[in-house]
Motif scaffolding. Structure first.
Motif, short mmCIF file in Angstrom:
data_model
loop_
_atom_site.label_atom_id
_atom_site.label_comp_id
_atom_site.label_asym_id
_atom_site.label_seq_id
_atom_site.Cartn_x
_atom_site.Cartn_y
_atom_site.Cartn_z
N LYS A 170 0.81 -1.21 0.00
CA LYS A 170 0.00 0.00 0.00
C LYS A 170 0.85 1.27 0.00
CE LYS A 170 -3.53 2.38 2.78
NZ LYS A 170 -4.37 2.29 4.00
N PRO A 196 -1.63 -4.88 1.90
CA PRO A 196 -1.31 -3.82 2.86
C PRO A 196 0.17 -3.70 3.16
CG PRO A 196 -3.24 -5.07 3.57
CD PRO A 196 -2.66 -5.80 2.40
N ASP A 250 -3.73 -13.89 -1.72
CA ASP A 250 -4.64 -13.06 -0.93
C ASP A 250 -4.63 -11.59 -1.36
OD1 ASP A 250 -5.48 -15.20 0.57
OD2 ASP A 250 -4.02 -14.87 2.17
N VAL A 252 -5.08 -8.07 -3.68
CA VAL A 252 -6.18 -7.45 -4.41
C VAL A 252 -5.72 -7.08 -5.81
CG1 VAL A 252 -7.75 -5.47 -4.47
CG2 VAL A 252 -7.17 -6.52 -2.28
N SER A 268 -7.07 -3.70 -0.02
CA SER A 268 -8.24 -4.26 0.67
C SER A 268 -9.48 -3.89 -0.09
CB SER A 268 -8.32 -3.75 2.11
OG SER A 268 -8.36 -2.33 2.13
N MET A 312 -10.14 -12.04 6.07
CA MET A 312 -11.34 -11.37 5.55
C MET A 312 -11.98 -10.47 6.59
SD MET A 312 -13.24 -14.13 3.02
CE MET A 312 -13.05 -15.58 4.05
N GLU A 314 -10.34 -8.82 8.88
CA GLU A 314 -9.52 -7.61 8.91
C GLU A 314 -9.82 -6.71 7.71
OE1 GLU A 314 -5.51 -8.93 9.11
OE2 GLU A 314 -5.70 -9.76 11.15
N ARG A 315 -10.04 -7.32 6.56
CA ARG A 315 -10.38 -6.54 5.36
C ARG A 315 -11.71 -5.84 5.52
NH1 ARG A 315 -10.00 -9.38 -0.48
NH2 ARG A 315 -7.86 -9.63 0.33
N TRP A 333 -20.48 -9.27 -1.33
CA TRP A 333 -19.30 -10.15 -1.35
C TRP A 333 -19.65 -11.56 -1.79
CZ3 TRP A 333 -14.91 -9.55 2.75
CH2 TRP A 333 -14.38 -8.24 2.66
#
Length: 334
Positions: A170, A196, A250, A252, A268, A312, A314-315, A333
Motif C-alpha cells: 500500500k 497492505p 490473498d 487485491v 483491501s 477477511m 480484517e479486510r 461479497w
C-alpha cells in the motif's frame, strides 16, 4: 560440402552432384568431368550405390544414375536430426547433473552476495533481460536501487512475451509518480496486485534465480548501502517462490479504467477482489458450515481456513464472524 552429417564424404558428394546433373553417365565420363582417375571414380560410384544414392545397369560399360535426392537424402537427414536431438537432450541432462553436483559441493554456485545499489541495478536488469517465461516481484515503498518508472527492461521483456506478476504494498503508491508508472505497466501487460504490507523486496526470474535483501538497507539517499543476494535453484529459492505465491493468493487485483484511474491500491478492495477460494469459503461460513467441515470440503487445513477467515475479517473491519457475514451481505461479497 554439407552432406557429411548424413554419412556422405566430400568426394562422394561431389560425384553425386555431377551424377544428379548428368542424368546417366559411365565411370569414365564422370572421371573426366570430376578430374579424377577412372579407378577412383568407379570406387566412389560403387560406394554411392551401396549407400542407396546411385544405381547402375548390368551391361558394360555400366551406366550410373543418381537416386532421387528426396528418396536418398531426406530419410537420412531425418535420422540425423533425431540423433542430434537425442544428443542435445542427453547433453542437457549432463549439464543439469553437473550443475546439481557443483551446487551441492560449492555454496558459491547457489548464492552470490551483491553489495551496493549500482551492482544491484545491474543484476536486476540482467535477470530481466535473460528472462524467458515469468518475472515475480515484491515492490515496497521508497526504492533502494531502481526508481519507479526507470525499469525499461520490464517493457522490453513484456514485449517479447515474458509474463510479469507484481505485488505492490500500500505505501508504495505514496511515492511520487508511482500510480502513473503502475498504470503504464498494467497497460503494457503487467499483472498487478496490492497488499497492505510486504515482508521484503524480491525479484524472481523464471523460478530459477531470485534477488532479495540479506541485510535491510536504507532507501535511496540513505548512508547504508544495500546488501542483497542472488540465489539460484535451491530450497531457499523454492521457499521464496512459495512466499510470493502465498501473498499473491490473498492480494487485491489492481485495475485500470478508461481514464487511467487505478483501483485496489489500498490492498483491501471490494468483494470482487476476493480470490475464488475466499469467496467459496465465505459462502460456506455464512451458510453455517463449521470450520472442520469447510476444511474437509475445500481440501484445506483447519488452520488455513481460520487464517483466511481472519484475513477477511480484517479486510472488512469486522471484529466477529457475524459482523463479517453482515459486511459480506451489505457489500455484495457473495
Amino acid at each position: 560440402m554439407v552432406l557429411e552429417v548424413v554419412g556422405v564424404s566430400p568426394e562422394e558428394e561431389s560425384v553425386y552432384r555431377l551424377l544428379v546433373t548428368s542424368g546417366r553417365a559411365t565411370a569414365e565420363d564422370l572421371a573426366q568431368r570430376a578430374g579424377l582417375p577412372a579407378a577412383d571414380a568407379a570406387r566412389i560410384l560403387d560406394s554411392l550405390a551401396l549407400k542407396g544414392l546411385a544405381s547402375h545397369t548390368d551391361g558394360t560399360p555400366r551406366l550410373f544414375r543418381a537416386a532421387p535426392p528426396d528418396v536418398a537424402l531426406l530419410p537420412r537427414l531425418k535420422r540425423s536430426a533425431d540423433t542430434l536431438e537425442l544428443a542435445r537432450l542427453e547433453a542437457t541432462r549432463l549439464i543439469q547433473a553437473y550443475q546439481d553436483t557443483m551446487r551441492r559441493h560449492d555454496a558459491g554456485q547457489l548464492l552470490e552476495v551483491i553489495t551496493g545499489a549500482e551492482a544491484l541495478r545491474q543484476h536486476l536488469r540482467q535477470i530481466q533481460t535473460c528472462a524467458q517465461d515469468e518475472m515475480l516481484w515484491f515492490c515496497k515503498a521508497q526504492y533502494v536501487a531502481m526508481p519507479s518508472g526507470s525499469n525499461a527492461e520490464e517493457f522490453e521483456a513484456l514485449a517479447r512475451g515474458v509474463r510479469y506478476r507484481v505485488l505492490y504494498e500500500k505505501a508504495f503508491f505514496d511515492d511520487e509518480g508511482a500510480v502513473d508508472n503502475v498504470v503504464a505497466g498494467v497497460r503494457a501487460g503487467e499483472v498487478a496486485r496490492a497488499v497492505p504490507h510486504l515482508p521484503l523486496r524480491l525479484a524472481i526470474a523464471d523460478r530459477s534465480v531470485a534477488v532479495f535483501p540479506l541485510v535491510a538497507g536504507g532507501p535511496h539517499g540513505s548512508p547504508e548501502e544495500p546488501t542483497t543476494a542472488l540465489v539460484r535453484d535451491s530450497n531457499l529459492l523454492a521457499a521464496l517462490i512459495a512466499l510470493f505465491e502465498r501473498y499473491w493468493e490473498d492480494a487485491v487485483p489492481l485495475r485500470v479504467d478508461g481514464s487511467d484511474a487505478l483501483s485496489g491500491t489500498d490492498g483491501s478492495g471490494p468483494a470482487e477482489a476476493l480470490s475464488p477460494t475466499d469467496r467459496k469459503l465465505l459462502s460456506l461460513l455464512v451458510a453455517g458450515v463449521a470450520d472442520k467441515a469447510i476444511a474437509s470440503q475445500m481440501g484445506l487445513s483447519r488452520r488455513t481456513v481460520q487464517r483466511r477467515i481472519q484475513a477477511m475479517m480484517e479486510r472488512a473491519g469486522a471484529e466477529t464472524r457475524m459482523q463479517l457475514a453482515w459486511h459480506a451481505a451489505g457489500h455484495a461479497w457473495l
